[in-house]
Design an enzyme around this catalytic site. Structure first.
Site, PDB file in Angstrom:
ATOM      1  CG  ASP A   9      -2.104   0.983   1.044  1.00  0.00           C
ATOM      2  OD1 ASP A   9      -2.407   1.372  -0.108  1.00  0.00           O
ATOM      3  OD2 ASP A   9      -2.717   1.362   2.051  1.00  0.00           O
ATOM      4  N   GLY A  10       0.331   2.313  -0.529  1.00  0.00           N
ATOM      5  CA  GLY A  10       0.986   3.604  -0.504  1.00  0.00           C
ATOM      6  C   GLY A  10       0.039   4.636   0.079  1.00  0.00           C
ATOM      7  CD  GLU A  47      -1.203   2.479  -3.545  1.00  0.00           C
ATOM      8  OE1 GLU A  47      -0.799   1.303  -3.416  1.00  0.00           O
ATOM      9  OE2 GLU A  47      -2.165   2.928  -2.906  1.00  0.00           O
ATOM     10  CG  ASP A 134      -3.768   2.799   5.302  1.00  0.00           C
ATOM     11  OD1 ASP A 134      -3.502   3.547   4.333  1.00  0.00           O
ATOM     12  OD2 ASP A 134      -4.366   3.197   6.326  1.00  0.00           O
TER      13      ASP A 134
END
Length: 147
Positions: A9-10, A47, A134
Site C-alpha cells: 500500500d501507498g 503505490e 496502510d
C-alpha cells in the site's frame, strides 16, 4: 520457484506531499514488513514504490501473489498499458506523457524476473494485511514529513 505472498500500500498526505509505503512479504507462514517514505511525492508513486520495494527484496526469482488496492497499478499491468507506454517511449494512447515512467521502468524489469499474479483488494475495507500496509505507509509518510 518459491511461492511468496506480497501485500502493498501507498499513502500520501496531500498529493503531492509527504508520502509513505508499506509492504508485507510472506513465505511459509513467516512475515516481514518493510516501509519507508518520501517528503515530496504522490500517492501513485508510493503505490509503485511499495511494489518495487517488495519485489526488489526477493533474492531469487519467485512466484508471487501480490495484493494491492491500487487500480492504477493493477490495471496498468494486467491490461498491458504499462508495456504499451514503454513501447511508445512513455507516451499513452491519448498522446499524453505517461507519469512515473522511471518507476514503471523498474517495475516492468522486475516483472521479467518474477512470475507475479496481481490481485486487487478494496482499500480500507477490513482486509487485515491491507490495513497493516496502510498503517506502515502512514507511518512512513509521517516520518518523512517536512513539518
Amino acid at each position: 520457484m518459491k511461492k511468496i505472498e506480497i501485500f502493498t500500500d501507498g499513502a500520501c498526505s496531500g498529493n503531492p506531499g509527504p508520502g509513505g509505503y508499506g509492504v508485507i512479504l510472506r513465505y511459509k507462514g513467516n512475515s516481514k514488513e518493510l516501509w519507508g517514505g518520501d517528503p515530496s511525492t504522490t500517492n501513485n508513486r508510493m503505490e509503485l514504490t511499495a511494489v518495487i520495494t517488495a519485489l526488489s527484496a526477493l533474492k531469487e526469482p519467485c512466484e508471487v501473489e501480490l495484493y494491492s488496492d491500487s487500480k492504477y497499478i493493477i490495471d496498468a499491468v494486467t491490461k498491458g498499458w504499462a508495456k504499451k507506454w514503454r513501447a511508445n517511449n512513455w507516451v499513452k494512447s491519448d498522446k499524453k506523457k505517461a507519469l512515473n515512467s522511471d518507476l514503471w521502468e523498474k517495475l516492468l524489469d522486475l516483472l521479467e524476473v518474477h512470475k507475479v499474479n496481481f490481485n486487487w483488494v478494496k482499500g480500507h475495507a477490513g482486509h487485515p494485511e491491507n490495513e497493516r500496509c496502510d498503517e506502515l505507509a502512514v507511518m512512513g509518510s509521517k516520518k518523512f514529513s517536512r513539518s
